[in-house]
Scaffold this active site. Structure first.
Site, PDB file in Angstrom:
ATOM      1  CD  GLU A 188      57.743  21.790  92.749  1.00  0.00           C
ATOM      2  OE1 GLU A 188      56.544  21.477  92.838  1.00  0.00           O
ATOM      3  OE2 GLU A 188      58.375  22.315  93.663  1.00  0.00           O
ATOM      4  CD  GLU A 268      57.714  26.978  93.920  1.00  0.00           C
ATOM      5  OE1 GLU A 268      56.833  26.460  94.619  1.00  0.00           O
ATOM      6  OE2 GLU A 268      57.834  26.750  92.706  1.00  0.00           O
TER       7      GLU A 268
END
Length: 661
Positions: A188, A268
């Site tokens: 991320e 995710e």
């Protein structure tokens, strides 16, 4: 229109009849992207993974097989595995791959059970783990270091670590005969302020040099356009992450804007959410999770879910304020902290069964639990006066003629700080002291008489993270990051002033991961700076692991009191060592060890978590189990722990400044 001219969903997800798949020979193992058919290609055939995340570092090693079997029997064909750098390189150049840290043994077990692996080696992993997996010693090697950037000192440390880790990984790659099908680079990164493409290019070069040209490397970011702009790089396949309730078409549309062709991937999928101290326990309905999963699978997407969580190395988030994560990483996950299949797991299993054949056989059952009942604790005594041996070796058995005194934490600093204190005109940070976790005591004296209440305070944002203040060894109250920053005190010149500083977890997600701990600025009394500090870096974990304070044969005392103090007790199991949960009735905040194993932080006065999970593997059968509690604010008049057969998560007490998510 969200696809901005890309092919429609049906066209994207259906293989083209004009380019049939060619089945590879058995000896030609491959796992790669097929841009023509918008899917993964495994050994020449189309492939879709349905994966679940597991943190080997958070699961006791004796339970690895049980947890992996439950994931396999739920229909998952793949697991995603995080590798926390700071769990293995505990000090610069000091590596630990033994016991619970034996990542190679864990990966070999996944292969034995027939599971493929998506590896997340970082170097930053987030995972609500202390500093996102980055080692705190990076901050003491160069205090102005820019983490997760092209900073030369940071890159040198990263390269050194990758040269240790990735050679262990390469033989386990799918192309090498192993079961690792893909490797995530960073995590991320688009959410981080730096947006340093040079850093991502450096990581890409390092991973390619150490793992070879065939392994599939990818990134993961949210579906926000700005995050995908900063978190993606040519040569790294871009995937997205999002949870139930998101618009699946819009989220995958965001992926399509950076990857017009190739498999749709949610790396995710949030099946639950983490808890912060002082906020309600997070929960996500099983039906909601199952519906989102089915929507994605109907689109042909590959998915990784948060499935299983357990023991902590908790970090913190920074969202306008510092938000430490609870000890329990239960996450309302499909497999609970204790390894129990939940309603959510069975709902996921039902959805998966619509798209692929499930393994034959029953789901392994929940682990057995036992309510061992109440255990009375006693306050730890200091070592006997007159004993000249190392403090932890002194006991009434060795020195029956010596008297005992009851001790608070400040009375056993020579036990807890064997390296001796550091003198400094002004406070030093944990990092300056080379202290990674735990606690530091800052000791000085009042420089003048204070007959009327005076303000003891610190500059803004300089208490990191909680300071327990004692004057003449009497507890005065607590100073807190983003909270109470002053106390009113009175005293006489040369009265002792001690502040026990607690690291509540370094930021794992937020604006900046450089989260220094301790007193970052000087304390003042009525705005006049205090000086001449003796600073004690405490090695509490080491002392408890070596048997203290049970080796000191403590005497019973009359109940609890306020301020930091140690309490001990023992209990025996009735011939079994089953999992259990500890409740702390009337206690405030502190830490628990059983048989020297640190089970984490409790904070019953703030919540929501009210119990700590105790794996049966840390318990003894046939001889006593030693309990050690460090209570920081105030134990109940009758200190008792309750061992239950179920957890209590959702109770938040006495904290009025709760932030909303």
């Amino acid at each position: 229109e969200a696809w901005e001219g890309a092919a429609g969903l049906g066209e994207i997800l259906q293989p083209s009849s004009s380019a049939p798949f060619l089945q590879a020979s058995p000896s030609a193992r491959s796992f790669q992207l097929d841009y023509e058919h918008n899917c993964f290609c495994k050994d020449g055939a189309p492939f879709r993974y349905i994966s679940g995340s597991i943190h080997y570092a958070r699961v006791p090693r004796p339970a690895w097989r049980d947890r992996l079997l439950k994931m396999y029997m739920s229909g998952l064909n793949t697991v995603q595995v995080y590798v926390p750098w700071n769990y293995h390189e505990t000090l610069p150049g000091v590596y630990d791959f033994t016991g619970n840290r034996d990542v190679e043994a864990f990966l070999d077990l996944t292969a034995e059970l027939g599971l493929l692996v998506i590896l997340r080696p970082g170097p930053y992993i987030c995972a609500e783990w202390e500093m996102g997996g980055l080692p705190a010693w990076l901050l003491w090697k160069q205090p102005d270091i820019n983490l997760r950037t092209s900073n030369p000192a940071y890159l040198a440390a990263v390269d050194s670590w990758l040269h240790i880790l990735l050679p262990k990984i390469k033989p386990r790659l799918y192309q090498q005969g192993g079961n690792i099908i893909s490797v995530q680079v960073e995590n991320e990164y688009g959410s981080y302020y730096a947006c340093d493409y040079g850093y991502l290019r450096h990581l890409l070069g390092s991973f390619r040099a150490l793992l070879g040209s065939e392994v599939l490397l990818f990134t993961t970011d949210s579906a926000q356009a700005e995050e995908l702009r900063c978190g993606t790089l040519q040569g790294l396949y871009a995937t997205v992450d999002f949870g139930p309730g998101s618009n699946v078409t819009e989220a995958f549309g965001a992926q399509r804007r950076v990857e017009p062709k190739g498999p749709l991937v949610n790396s995710e999928y949030y099946t639950g959410w983490l808890d912060y101290w002082g906020e309600a326990h997070a929960s996500t309905s099983a039906a909601w999770v199952a519906r989102g999963l089915e929507d994605m699978l109907q689109l042909g997407a590959s998915i990784n879910m948060q499935v299983l969580t357990s023991l902590p190395w908790p970090g913190a988030d920074y969202k306008d304020q510092y938000k430490p994560v609870t000890t329990s990483y239960d996450y309302d996950a499909p497999v609970s902290e204790a390894g129990d299949p939940t309603e959510k797991l069975f709902a996921i299993r039902t959805v998966i069964s619509k798209f692929q054949t499930l393994p034959v056989g029953p789901m392994p059952p929940a682990t057995p639990k036992y309510a061992y009942g109440g255990v009375a604790l006693r306050k730890v005594s200091a070592y006997p006066k007159g004993c000249t041996a190392p403090a932890w070796q002194c006991s009434t058995a060795q020195h029956p003629s010596l008297s005992l005194q009851y001790a608070d934490l400040l009375d056993v600093l020579d036990v807890l700080c064997p390296s001796r204190p550091v003198q400094s005109q002004f406070p030093l940070t944990f990092e300056a002291l080379k202290q990674v976790h735990g606690f530091v005591v800052y000791h000085t004296q009042l420089p003048w008489d204070v007959p009327e209440p005076a303000t003891l305070g610190a500059p803004p944002h300089s208490i990191c993270d909680r300071g327990y203040v004692m004057l003449q060894k009497e507890y005065q109250g607590t100073l807190e990051r983003d909270g109470q920053a002053t106390l009113q005190v009175t005293g006489r010149a040369r009265d002792t002033l001690d502040i026990l500083l607690e690291n509540m977890g370094r930021i794992s997600f937020g604006a900046n991961a450089s989260d220094f701990k301790g007193l970052l600025g000087n304390l003042s009394l009525n705005s006049r700076p205090l000086s001449n500090w003796l600073i004690y870096p405490l090695a509490i974990d080491t002392a408890v692991q070596q048997g203290w304070p049970h080796t000191a044969l403590p005497k019973s005392s009359s109940g609890g009191r306020v301020g930091p103090a140690f309490y001990t007790g023992t209990f025996e199991t009735p011939g079994i060592a089953w999992d259990t949960f500890v409740k702390f009735p009337g206690w405030s905040k502190g830490l628990l060890w059983i048989n020297g194993f640190n089970l984490g932080r409790y904070w019953t006065s703030r919540g929501p978590q009210q119990t700590l999970f105790v794996p049966g593997s840390v318990l003894h059968v046939g001889h006593p189990n030693n309990i050690t509690v460090l209570e920081l604010e105030g134990a109940p008049p009758t200190p008792v722990l309750l061992f239950l057969d179920q957890p209590l998560y959702n109770r938040t007490l006495g904290y009025s400044t709760v932030a909303t998510k």
